[in-house]
Enzyme design. Structure first.
Site: not given
Ligand code: PGA
Length: 255
Positions: A13-15, A98, A100, A170, A176, A216, A237-238
């Protein structure tokens, strides 16, 4: 059903990261590292990067996804993108719900459900995100809450559509933050989600559902999380923006 019979999927997930040019560059770095992956690999990119990512992914087996879609096919919804628009480009996956989106953009279980149904109707595979915030975990309601999110999100989804659903557990407090759920916590909630799917659609459907962990996950902790009996991959994500780390997670999932 044996975990080995379910399809493990690692999705990045590149956000809100990468311009189209940078996205193409990242894909060129990822491609050789994803060759021969022993699991499904998906990259979920910002809308404006999808064209570049689709082009780069051609012939590689890497699936391409968006990070949201609207519940209507078209209309006066400024700033939104519909499932048929994505599908017509060749996009195969879409993240829905998600945390977010829920936290910062007012998504509710009800809008998540509408988006899920529209995405499935549009022929996309949904990566449905559910998860608790820290207070809810401390209150001991995680499994009930995540079960409820799952149930509402899947309302009106037909049994034959389930093959196009992946669920990502999640925990919001782990996204994050560098604070990962323990392997036991991840497995407990993924198993509870499987139980919810089984209660709605029957045991075979629960057994067949790919349920990812996200929050994470990185090159260092992936192997332990992915070895859990009910964890069938990850939403990353990251670490998905770092080719070597993403490749290490893919390798861990293929074992
Ligand atoms: P993260 O994000 O790996 O940076 O914690 C995961 C996600 O939001 O899908």
């Amino acid at each position: 059903m044996n975990k080995a019979l379910r399809r493990a999927v690692i999705a990045g997930n590149w956000k809100m990261n990468k311009t189209p040019g940078e996205a193409a560059e990242l894909m060129e770095q990822l491609k050789p590292l994803c060759e021969g992956a022993g699991c499904g690999v998906v990259v979920c990119a910002p809308f404006v990067d999808l064209h570049a990512v689709l082009e780069a992914a051609q012939g590689t087996g890497i699936g391409v996804g968006a990070q949201n879609c609207h519940w209507e096919q078209s209309g006066a919804f400024t700033g939104e993108i519909s499932a048929p628009m994505l599908a017509s480009m060749g996009v195969q996956y879409v993240i829905i719900g998600h945390s977010e989106r829920r936290q910062y953009f007012g998504e509710t279980d009800a809008t998540v459900n509408r988006r899920v149904r529209a995405a499935l109707a549009g022929g996309l595979t949904v990566i449905l995100c559910v998860g608790e915030v820290l207070t809810q975990r401390e209150q001991g309601v995680t499994c009930e809450l995540v079960g409820m999110q799952t149930k509402i999100a899947l309302g009106g989804v037909a049994p034959e559509e389930l093959k196009n659903v992946i669920i990502a557990y999640e925990p919001v407090w782990a996204i994050g933050t560098g604070r990962t759920a323990t392997a036991e916590q991840a497995n407990e909630v993924c198993r509870a989600i499987r139980g919810t799917v089984s209660s709605l659609y029957g045991a075979a459907a629960g057994d067949a559902m790919t349920i990812q962990y996200g929050g994470s996950m990185n090159a260092g902790n992936a192997a332990e999380l992915l070895a859990q009996p009910d964890v069938d991959g990850g939403l990353i994500g990251g670490a998905s923006l770092k080719p070597a780390d993403f490749a290490a997670i893919i390798a861990a999932a293929g074992k």
